[in-house]
Design an enzyme around this catalytic site. Sequence first.
Site, PDB file in Angstrom:
ATOM      1  N   ASP A 134       1.145  -0.971   0.270  1.00 19.12           N
ATOM      2  CA  ASP A 134      -0.308  -0.707  -0.149  1.00 19.12           C
ATOM      3  C   ASP A 134       0.828   1.466  -0.047  1.00 19.12           C
ATOM      4  O   ASP A 134       2.296   1.039  -0.587  1.00 19.12           O
ATOM      5  CB  ASP A 134      -1.035   0.414   1.124  1.00 19.12           C
ATOM      6  CG  ASP A 134      -1.502   1.071   1.420  1.00 19.12           C
ATOM      7  OD1 ASP A 134      -3.179   0.669   0.402  1.00 19.12           O
ATOM      8  OD2 ASP A 134      -1.938   2.273   1.764  1.00 19.12           O
ATOM      9  N   TYR A 144      -1.859  11.415   2.721  1.00 18.72           N
ATOM     10  CA  TYR A 144      -2.548  11.314   1.553  1.00 18.72           C
ATOM     11  C   TYR A 144      -2.439  12.851   1.119  1.00 18.72           C
ATOM     12  O   TYR A 144      -2.890  13.886  -0.147  1.00 18.72           O
ATOM     13  CB  TYR A 144      -3.931  10.905   1.682  1.00 18.72           C
ATOM     14  CG  TYR A 144      -3.988   9.629   1.626  1.00 18.72           C
ATOM     15  CD1 TYR A 144      -4.329   9.079   0.750  1.00 18.72           C
ATOM     16  CD2 TYR A 144      -4.274   9.036   3.026  1.00 18.72           C
ATOM     17  CE1 TYR A 144      -5.069   7.822   0.940  1.00 18.72           C
ATOM     18  CE2 TYR A 144      -4.775   7.527   3.196  1.00 18.72           C
ATOM     19  CZ  TYR A 144      -4.209   6.845   1.621  1.00 18.72           C
ATOM     20  OH  TYR A 144      -4.526   5.930   1.509  1.00 18.72           O
ATOM     21  N   HIS A 170      -7.322  -6.108  -1.214  1.00 16.06           N
ATOM     22  CA  HIS A 170      -6.408  -5.377  -0.775  1.00 16.06           C
ATOM     23  C   HIS A 170      -5.172  -5.764  -0.061  1.00 16.06           C
ATOM     24  O   HIS A 170      -4.371  -6.376   0.448  1.00 16.06           O
ATOM     25  CB  HIS A 170      -6.679  -4.494  -0.773  1.00 16.06           C
ATOM     26  CG  HIS A 170      -5.852  -3.070  -0.243  1.00 16.06           C
ATOM     27  ND1 HIS A 170      -4.755  -2.724  -1.633  1.00 16.06           N
ATOM     28  CD2 HIS A 170      -5.373  -2.334   0.903  1.00 16.06           C
ATOM     29  CE1 HIS A 170      -4.317  -1.361  -0.848  1.00 16.06           C
ATOM     30  NE2 HIS A 170      -4.663  -2.169   0.534  1.00 16.06           N
TER      31      HIS A 170
END
Length: 574
Positions: free
Chosen positions: A377, A484, A554
């Site tokens: 990730d 982010y 994921h």
Amino acid sequence: MKKLLLLTLLFSATAFAQNKGTLLEDLTWQEAEKLLKPETVVVIPLGAQSKEHGPHLKLKNDWTMAEFYKQRVLKVADVVVAPTINYHFYPAFVEYPGSTSLRLETARDLVVDICRGLARFGPRRFYIINTGVSTLRALKPAAEMLAADGIALHYLDVTKDVEQVSKPLMKQEGGTHADEIETSKMLYIDPASVEMKKAVKDYTPRPNNSRGLTRDPKVAARGEGTYSPTGSWGDPTLATREKGKIVTEATAAAILKQIETLRKTTPPKIESKTTMFKHEYADINGLKLHYVKEGSGTKTILFLHGFPEFWYEWKHQLKEFGKDYTAVAYDQRGYNLSSKPEKLEDYAVPHIVADIKAMFEKFGTNPNNKGILVAHDWGGAVAWAFAIRHPEYLDKLVIINAPHPGVFARELQSNPAQQKASAYMNFFRSPQAEAGLSANNYAALQNAVFTASSKPQNFTEEDKKAYVEAWSQPGALTGGLNWYRAAQIGPPTENTPKRETNIAAAAALDSLNVKVPTLVIWGEKDTALLTGNLEGLDKFVPQLTIKRIPTGSHWVIHEEPELVNQYIREFIKK
């Protein structure tokens, strides 16, 4: 006639009464409840009922063998015998009609789920009457998984446990399948099922890394299989009932001895997964980074987690690779127990790349002693950047469900499916993210990680508690979200129809080419990072190996830990 019938019934009743063991399938649930106690040993026969055994033995050969040993155990052992497993992992025979094989992880999980299901009612000791060879590859990881739950799983290893008896009897040049010994055993166990007139010698030495038996000489010529036109591997023409009796009786004795050893064995102690590791802190770039280390090898293998995870994501890998490496997993800046800088610019990718370099150096990695980087990730995103900027530090790079910056920029800009899948990124950068993700005891994160997994059962209550504790650390949620925000990564929106920012720009990379041998493992059921991220990847990574896991999401590291470990091991050994 009546007298004969009566004698037959009396004999059957006496034979049944003499059994010390109990068939689980013959009980009601109330009766089962009385027998399934913590001290109970549960025996599970395992034998293929649909697997080729040459022209002279039936497809049900292994099942017949398992049933024979089951009856022996029932007569003399105080155990509960569960129904026979008749499908498992037999990849070497799938070219032959009628042969079936489960995937390795399916075969493993089948055993794990059966044992866990029965263990709920008390038993902590399970024994597999194993009649196969390839089945061992699934039974070993199954035993390791069950040990973590405090359950002991033992099993017969047909390659070792009676070798001292069978080896002196063998006259054949080589072989292990439908061969001299296996055929001899069947001549003793069920002679009516053996057609010796059809038995033929069929033995070709096995090439290195053979994938199993093959009927295709062209496949064998390429070294991709062991040539066997009959499906046998050995010389069954040398089989005799006398040899079969010796080996079968020795096997039965070994099974009974192993069951009694298991009965006296104390089940594994359940250790907390967070306290079973040594926890330390590193002073890195003005921060304190919390890490967990396992092993003390000369080469370091460093693990990087993503959002919303922490070092704990790698618990299975730390134990595995700590055997021969210095295996380190740390909470990246902003997460769990590590420092959480207040300034947004402190979460820029170049700072995080500097953390990776400093952590490697702390454990002796440098251009003269290269390390291995494994990442998932967001950890994978910064691992790509590190590999591009500092290839001299890496021997190998392993990426798990994390897109390359060049490919991801393309997908975010031009692939509507990936744009939709990545819409959450825009929310994560918003001021409302903390409140939305932390509401109701982090319900949104719990659903995204645990519920959305393709194997939610793999997350224990202890796992869930550990994650909530990590998310609840002061500033930890904001710290993870700031990755982010600092990168400004995300799909186009109405206000920003063409978003130029991507990881490459955020990391200030001059090039996107990776000069390190790279393995990419990808769970294909990932709904956030789609498989389009694998397309064109080889243009940026010339030394590329891709391993797809069709059933993985994921969170494939949690869903298929043994398979992930296997792929990593195979890759780093090259």
